[in-house]
Write an enzyme that holds these catalytic residues in place. Structure first.
Site, PDB file in Angstrom:
ATOM      1  N   GLU A  48      -3.308   2.225 -16.313  1.00 18.33           N
ATOM      2  CA  GLU A  48      -4.516   2.683 -15.628  1.00 18.33           C
ATOM      3  C   GLU A  48      -4.202   4.087 -15.097  1.00 18.33           C
ATOM      4  OE1 GLU A  48      -5.383   0.104 -12.295  1.00 18.33           O
ATOM      5  OE2 GLU A  48      -7.521   0.395 -12.548  1.00 18.33           O
TER       6      GLU A  48
ATOM      7  N   CYS B 198     -11.300   1.289 -10.468  1.00 22.87           N
ATOM      8  CA  CYS B 198     -10.740   0.299 -11.401  1.00 22.87           C
ATOM      9  C   CYS B 198     -11.635   0.115 -12.624  1.00 22.87           C
ATOM     10  CB  CYS B 198     -10.493  -1.025 -10.683  1.00 22.87           C
ATOM     11  SG  CYS B 198     -11.922  -1.550  -9.750  1.00 22.87           S
TER      12      CYS B 198
ATOM     13  N   GLU C 164      -9.955  -8.801  -7.094  1.00 20.17           N
ATOM     14  CA  GLU C 164     -10.492  -7.698  -7.907  1.00 20.17           C
ATOM     15  C   GLU C 164      -9.310  -6.788  -8.180  1.00 20.17           C
ATOM     16  OE1 GLU C 164     -13.346  -7.392  -9.184  1.00 20.17           O
ATOM     17  OE2 GLU C 164     -14.602  -8.753  -8.021  1.00 20.17           O
ATOM     18  N   LEU C 165      -8.779  -6.840  -9.395  1.00 16.35           N
ATOM     19  CA  LEU C 165      -7.501  -6.166  -9.663  1.00 16.35           C
ATOM     20  C   LEU C 165      -7.693  -4.966 -10.592  1.00 16.35           C
ATOM     21  CD1 LEU C 165      -5.435  -9.466  -9.943  1.00 16.35           C
ATOM     22  CD2 LEU C 165      -5.875  -8.085  -7.911  1.00 16.35           C
TER      23      LEU C 165
ATOM     24  N   TRP D  44      -7.863   1.868  -0.867  1.00 13.90           N
ATOM     25  CA  TRP D  44      -8.293   3.157  -0.325  1.00 13.90           C
ATOM     26  C   TRP D  44      -9.350   3.845  -1.183  1.00 13.90           C
ATOM     27  CZ3 TRP D  44      -7.442   6.250  -4.346  1.00 13.90           C
ATOM     28  CH2 TRP D  44      -6.426   5.891  -5.240  1.00 13.90           C
ATOM     29  N   ASN D  45      -9.580   3.387  -2.431  1.00 11.89           N
ATOM     30  CA  ASN D  45     -10.408   4.219  -3.328  1.00 11.89           C
ATOM     31  C   ASN D  45     -11.890   4.216  -2.963  1.00 11.89           C
ATOM     32  OD1 ASN D  45     -10.633   1.610  -4.271  1.00 11.89           O
ATOM     33  ND2 ASN D  45     -10.533   2.156  -6.434  1.00 11.89           N
TER      34      ASN D  45
ATOM     35  N   GLY E 209      -7.259  -4.624  -5.196  1.00 12.65           N
ATOM     36  CA  GLY E 209      -6.110  -3.717  -5.261  1.00 12.65           C
ATOM     37  C   GLY E 209      -5.411  -3.868  -6.601  1.00 12.65           C
ATOM     38  N   SER E 210      -4.132  -3.574  -6.593  1.00 11.58           N
ATOM     39  CA  SER E 210      -3.386  -3.583  -7.862  1.00 11.58           C
ATOM     40  C   SER E 210      -3.091  -5.008  -8.320  1.00 11.58           C
ATOM     41  CB  SER E 210      -2.078  -2.824  -7.683  1.00 11.58           C
ATOM     42  OG  SER E 210      -1.287  -3.478  -6.708  1.00 11.58           O
TER      43      SER E 210
ATOM     44  N   LYS F  22      -7.879  -6.345   6.533  1.00 12.54           N
ATOM     45  CA  LYS F  22      -6.821  -5.337   6.562  1.00 12.54           C
ATOM     46  C   LYS F  22      -7.152  -4.255   5.540  1.00 12.54           C
ATOM     47  CE  LYS F  22      -3.177  -4.416   4.390  1.00 12.54           C
ATOM     48  NZ  LYS F  22      -3.304  -2.938   4.370  1.00 12.54           N
ATOM     49  N   PRO F  23      -7.670  -3.116   6.003  1.00 10.75           N
ATOM     50  CA  PRO F  23      -7.928  -2.030   5.059  1.00 10.75           C
ATOM     51  C   PRO F  23      -6.618  -1.359   4.662  1.00 10.75           C
ATOM     52  CG  PRO F  23      -8.353  -1.301   7.297  1.00 10.75           C
ATOM     53  CD  PRO F  23      -7.948  -2.752   7.395  1.00 10.75           C
TER      54      PRO F  23
HETATM   55  P1  ADP Z   1      -3.583   0.592  -4.721  1.00 14.97           P
HETATM   56  O1  ADP Z   1      -2.731   0.944  -5.879  1.00 14.97           O
HETATM   57  O2  ADP Z   1      -5.044   0.622  -4.961  1.00 14.97           O
HETATM   58  O3  ADP Z   1      -3.149   1.241  -3.433  1.00 14.97           O
HETATM   59  P2  ADP Z   1      -2.349  -1.770  -3.708  1.00 14.97           P
HETATM   60  O4  ADP Z   1      -2.393  -3.085  -4.359  1.00 14.97           O
HETATM   61  O5  ADP Z   1      -1.043  -1.101  -3.527  1.00 14.97           O
HETATM   62  O6  ADP Z   1      -3.365  -0.922  -4.547  1.00 14.97           O
HETATM   63  O7  ADP Z   1      -3.044  -1.805  -2.285  1.00 14.97           O
HETATM   64  C1  ADP Z   1      -4.246  -2.493  -2.032  1.00 14.97           C
HETATM   65  C2  ADP Z   1      -4.161  -3.091  -0.646  1.00 14.97           C
HETATM   66  O8  ADP Z   1      -3.090  -4.027  -0.637  1.00 14.97           O
HETATM   67  C3  ADP Z   1      -3.877  -2.095   0.471  1.00 14.97           C
HETATM   68  O9  ADP Z   1      -4.571  -2.488   1.631  1.00 14.97           O
HETATM   69  C4  ADP Z   1      -2.388  -2.271   0.681  1.00 14.97           C
HETATM   70  O10 ADP Z   1      -1.971  -1.907   1.985  1.00 14.97           O
HETATM   71  C5  ADP Z   1      -2.230  -3.762   0.463  1.00 14.97           C
HETATM   72  N1  ADP Z   1      -0.883  -4.215   0.124  1.00 14.97           N
HETATM   73  C6  ADP Z   1       0.071  -3.591  -0.586  1.00 14.97           C
HETATM   74  N2  ADP Z   1       1.182  -4.343  -0.670  1.00 14.97           N
HETATM   75  C7  ADP Z   1       0.922  -5.489   0.014  1.00 14.97           C
HETATM   76  C8  ADP Z   1       1.666  -6.678   0.305  1.00 14.97           C
HETATM   77  N3  ADP Z   1       2.904  -6.863  -0.132  1.00 14.97           N
HETATM   78  N4  ADP Z   1       1.054  -7.646   1.040  1.00 14.97           N
HETATM   79  C9  ADP Z   1      -0.198  -7.478   1.488  1.00 14.97           C
HETATM   80  N5  ADP Z   1      -0.943  -6.396   1.241  1.00 14.97           N
HETATM   81  C10 ADP Z   1      -0.403  -5.406   0.517  1.00 14.97           C
END
Ligand code: ADP
Length: 478
Positions: A383, A283, A249-250, A150-151, A227-228, A174-175
């Site tokens: 972070e 990030c 990209e973590l 989302w950032n 994402g994370s 999938k956003p």
């Molecule tokens: P952030 O902390 O930046 O929200 P996340 O890793 O939680 O990072 O989310 C990044 C993306 O990963 C989002 O689109 C979120 O919906 C998706 N996401 C979170 N958990 C899962 C999962 N178990 N499987 C697939 N996608 C996921």
């Protein structure tokens, strides 16, 4: 501003088939801005199938033909820059000027990869046997699944979509459920630009269910994720079953080092720019600020007076530099880190007053400056993802390099010095995918963005960006 109420699969705008929907909230005032259908596992598989069916034609098109369509997408994005920026502010909360920067930055990636689509070269390999010719050609990986955060709701998709389309891949995106509208607006522009049905699909709803459908499908040949680190590791494990290519990209924990010979004003300007960008929710945001003990007094004084000038509030108001955090939980996490740092003897040198803003939304966090006196505290290892400047002091170059490298992350790093020998030494010693010296503007379409260690795999942008979406095929001709 009219927001879509449907998702985009196989060139069609699809409403809910089972009545399930989710809502999207503006973090600046906690008002619901719209509802979207929840994509089921079955519908995710349909989107994957659509991408698979669209692959032969899209991948066989001349690079020049794909380039034209991608270039058109660039032009449409520029045309709709203002509308797009307002969508980003409504779902993400960032300042309007930041949203405009995001649209511009994204458009440059699209322009860059429109050009790269024409330059996918193979190799002619010198043979070791008479009468034999050896070649390599590059071919698209195939159907790519993209999961994005989302950032930077537009840019994080575009950095994947533009090279994937240029390479000849098709996609299911999938956003984040917190910011789906940028993805859908982008899909509408792809449609208008002439991207054929099925080449780009957008699903959204339950991340875990969609993620499982994407990662278990043998039709998906690559997963690209931003994402994370926690979710990235889960997805990598899920991809193992079908041996998918992955790019990740973590998270990051960027050191920002100010040596005693630095230009202090430049360092302060850089640090503030890094923290203001999306309210510190990036990030590559400077996270651990190491300041040489000789200059900490002067540095802090100037920093506080500069930080006091920031305006916090609804991003749509052009006077504000920092908007809310994405949701109340993110804001609480930041306050917990500050409480923990205080319990570990950190001094709060400055904290803004956001009492008024908090009446509108629990997502606001007061920009603050901390000086830590302990190492290995929670705030040093986490972070922060917010407008908190967390400083530490150091005395020697060796010490600060060791502390900067003492992290499982390895994305961006920054340091300020005027000593050219030190620039080489420290740049080479930092265990990071990216190093910026005397600057924080690290990311652009021409350079390769990415991390080492638990910050990720693969690079986005630059001349290597498109290679992630291509496979080498080796051909022997006798
Ligand atoms: P952030 O902390 O930046 O929200 P996340 O890793 O939680 O990072 O989310 C990044 C993306 O990963 C989002 O689109 C979120 O919906 C998706 N996401 C979170 N958990 C899962 C999962 N178990 N499987 C697939 N996608 C996921």
């Amino acid at each position: 501003m009219k927001l879509p109420d449907k998702l985009y699969i196989n060139g069609k705008w699809i409403g809910s088939t089972d009545g399930k929907a989710f809502s999207v909230t503006n973090p600046a005032n906690m008002q619901v801005i719209g509802h979207l259908p929840v994509t089921s596992a079955q519908e995710t598989l349909q989107a994957i199938e659509a991408a698979e069916n669209a692959l032969p034609q899209w991948s066989a098109a001349l690079g020049k033909e794909r380039s034209k369509i991608i270039r058109k997408l660039f032009e449409l994005l520029i045309r709709d820059k203002e509308e797009f920026s307002k969508i980003i502010v409504a779902e993400n909360g960032k300042a309007l000027s930041e949203a405009r920067n995001e649209v511009e930055y994204s458009s440059l990636f699209i322009e860059w990869f429109a050009e790269e689509a024409k330059r996918i070269y193979g190799d002619l390999v010198p043979s070791i046997k008479k009468g034999q010719r050896l070649f390599t050609i590059k071919q698209p990986v195939g159907v790519v699944a993209a999961i994005t955060p989302w950032n930077f709701p537009l840019a994080m998709i575009v950095r994947k979509l533009a090279p994937a389309l240029a390479a000849g891949c098709t996609m299911v995106i999938k956003p984040s459920e917190e910011t789906p509208y940028s993805a859908l607006k982008l899909a509408a522009l792809c449609e208008e630009a002439g991207v054929p049905s099925g080449v780009v699909n957008v699903v959204c709803g339950d991340a875990r269910i969609i993620g499982e459908a994407m990662t278990s499908s043998p039709k998906v040949r690559m997963l690209t994720f931003t994402g994370s680190t926690r979710v990235g590791k889960t997805l990598m494990a899920q991809c193992a079953g079908t041996v998918k290519k992955v790019t990740m990209e973590l998270g990051g924990n960027a050191p920002f080092i100010v040596f005693d010979d630095a230009n202090l004003q430049k360092a302060i300007d850089g640090l503030i720019a890094s923290k203001v960008r999306n309210g510190g929710q990036s990030c590559i945001c400077a996270n651990r600020i190491f300041v040489h003990s000789k200059i900490i007094g002067a540095f802090s004084k100037e920093l506080i007076s500069a930080y006091k000038k920031l305006k916090i509030g609804d991003g749509l108001n052009e006077n504000n530099n920092i908007g809310p955090m994405i949701n109340p939980a993110s804001a609480r996490k930041i306050y917990d880190l500050i409480e923990d740092a205080k319990a570990n003897k950190a001094e709060i040198l400055y904290s803004a007053d956001v009492t008024e803003q908090k009446k509108l939304s629990e997502c606001y966090v007061a920009p603050a400056i901390l000086l830590n006196h302990k190492v290995n505290s929670k705030i040093e290892q986490t972070e922060i993802f917010g407008p908190i400047i967390s400083m530490f002091t150091f005395d020697t170059e060796e010490e600060v390099i060791a502390r900067a490298n003492a992290s499982n992350y390895g994305l961006a790093s920054y340091f300020y010095t005027q000593d050219k020998d030190r620039i080489w030494r420290v740049s080479e010693a930092l265990e990071y995918g990216m190093v910026a010296t005397n600057d924080v503007a690290i990311s652009s379409e021409v350079a390769c963005f990415g991390g080492v260690k638990e910050s990720g795999l693969g690079r986005e942008g630059g001349k290597t960006g498109i290679l992630e979406y291509l496979e080498d095929k080796y051909i022997v001709m006798s």
